[in-house]
Write an enzyme that holds these catalytic residues in place. Sequence first.
Site, mmCIF file in Angstrom:
data_model
loop_
_atom_site.group_PDB
_atom_site.id
_atom_site.type_symbol
_atom_site.label_atom_id
_atom_site.label_comp_id
_atom_site.label_asym_id
_atom_site.label_seq_id
_atom_site.Cartn_x
_atom_site.Cartn_y
_atom_site.Cartn_z
ATOM 1 C CD GLU A 296 11.315 4.774 10.306
ATOM 2 O OE1 GLU A 296 11.156 5.911 11.190
ATOM 3 O OE2 GLU A 296 11.257 5.060 9.205
ATOM 4 C CD GLU B 80 8.385 13.464 12.452
ATOM 5 O OE1 GLU B 80 9.414 12.968 12.309
ATOM 6 O OE2 GLU B 80 7.109 12.987 12.768
ATOM 7 N N GLY C 219 -4.636 3.117 -2.345
ATOM 8 C CA GLY C 219 -5.824 3.773 -1.758
ATOM 9 C C GLY C 219 -5.378 4.476 -0.563
ATOM 10 C CB CYS D 15 11.129 9.923 10.270
ATOM 11 S SG CYS D 15 12.094 8.561 9.674
ATOM 12 C CE LYS E 219 -2.535 3.462 1.893
ATOM 13 N NZ LYS E 219 -2.059 4.831 1.908
#
Length: 536
Positions: free
Chosen positions: A289, A431, A245, A322, A214
């Site tokens: 993660e 973040e 999707g 990240c 995905k």
Amino acid sequence: MSMRLSPTKSQWAHLKNIIQRVQQERTTTSLQQQRYYNHSSDIVYDQQFINGSFVPSTNTSLFLTVSDSNTGRPYASVIRGTKEDTVKAIGAASNAFHDWSSLALSERKQYVRALLEIYVKRKKETVAQHLQHELGAPAKFARNVQSSMFDLNLQEYLDWIDDYEGFSRIQDNALIRRESIGVVGAITPWNWPLHQLALKMIPALLAGCTVILKPSEVTPLNAFLVTEAVQEANFPPGVFNMICGTGPETAEILATHPKVDMVSFTGSTAIGAKLHELGGASLKRVRTELGGKSASIILDDATEAQIRKMAGDILENSGQTCSALTRMLIPRGERQDEIIAIVKDVLESSRVVDATDPTARRNDIGPLSSASQLERVKKYISIGIEEGATLLTGGLEFPDSGNTNLDPHGYFVRPTAFVNVTNNMTIAREEIFGPVLSILSYETLEEAIRIANDTQFGLSNAVVGEDEDRCIRVAEQLRSGQVHINKTFGSLRTPFGGYKQSGDGREQGVYGLEEFLQIKAINLPPSSKRLKEKNK
């Protein structure tokens, strides 16, 4: 009844000849022509990949728009997958699992090697072109880094997988086996799409798992090209499937469906927590993660070159990483003004460019990926100003592009740094996911360590200084999945993952492979030949 996946003689002939053949083929294949077409300068993908073929979605009218980060205008459209599409893909992966996992590792490697060769020769350049638009990656960065992460990771796994001894070994009086966990739902992010796609699908496939991918709906085009390469590499039906999707129609189905044995997710902490909750109902393995608020601790003996390297980390991928080092901890005293001046120079030397600009340099940044990301980053810059941090450089104004012409509708933002930041400010705790750096000061090394650890996240940190032993002593006290000494990244074989709310998964190398394996103990009788051979 499961479908037979053992290769026929003709399939093996195909695999043996494929590397030579792809070197001769450089034109667009008819398969590509069938699956996307130009329509008013808009690229359209209108099918999903299920059971070895691109097939129509059960939804025939709803499309997801992929924006051009440089202009804010539509760049492409992809069909919006449905729950029914996802369930079909799960069924195909479940049916394919037995025979795929029964193949020898050497046979699975042949398919992966064919995928590598096809990607490099037929797909990579187009992937790089799309990334300049769907992600906003500058041309050289898209070609040399972003698109290359797929083939680099594939090659790494192929280079060492034969030396892995963990699949089967004798321990005490038992045969310890690591076996494929089963059907894997791989949910990948938009910011490093090829890197994350490779780190999920390749170790899973080599481990003998079947996969439903995905991809992010923000940057899905590269995933369609990789999927074309999978089909052209003649993977058996059902081994790899892709559904494009939204979360409720795809990701949540993967997390709750009883035939999915594992979900591997990279993305936000909020979504990761939700997937853990959904997957918990069936006790499936969910590995995540997630986000980060990483710190670089600048020691008092750090060199100018080392400081520049840490400051430049916030520019890579426009700060949309990240593990980006978004907090810089600097010592108060005689070097404080010097370090701040170096950071200011690094950020102000970076140009904001249209991603298609061929003159873009290593530290130049392109636009952010989407309108929502631009809004998010600008919101945090405003919050930083409102909460009393001092704007060192950058800010909310549209970037001065120097010699480049930027579309005013593009998702551009200035590289920004704040000083006089305290660790209770929003910009130091949450973040941001953009080129925004918070500079905090410390009195003692103990205070620096405390500030670095005072976060809900624990993905990465860095320590910078001339005394390596001193740097390592600091690193050992930092609560994060990785710490860099005088650098900003590790190798593709070292484990990558976090502590605390940065997730519980590990990717890359042996550690990434073992996420897709489960342990079985076969307890042997004293008369076992294997035990006698071990004890010789």
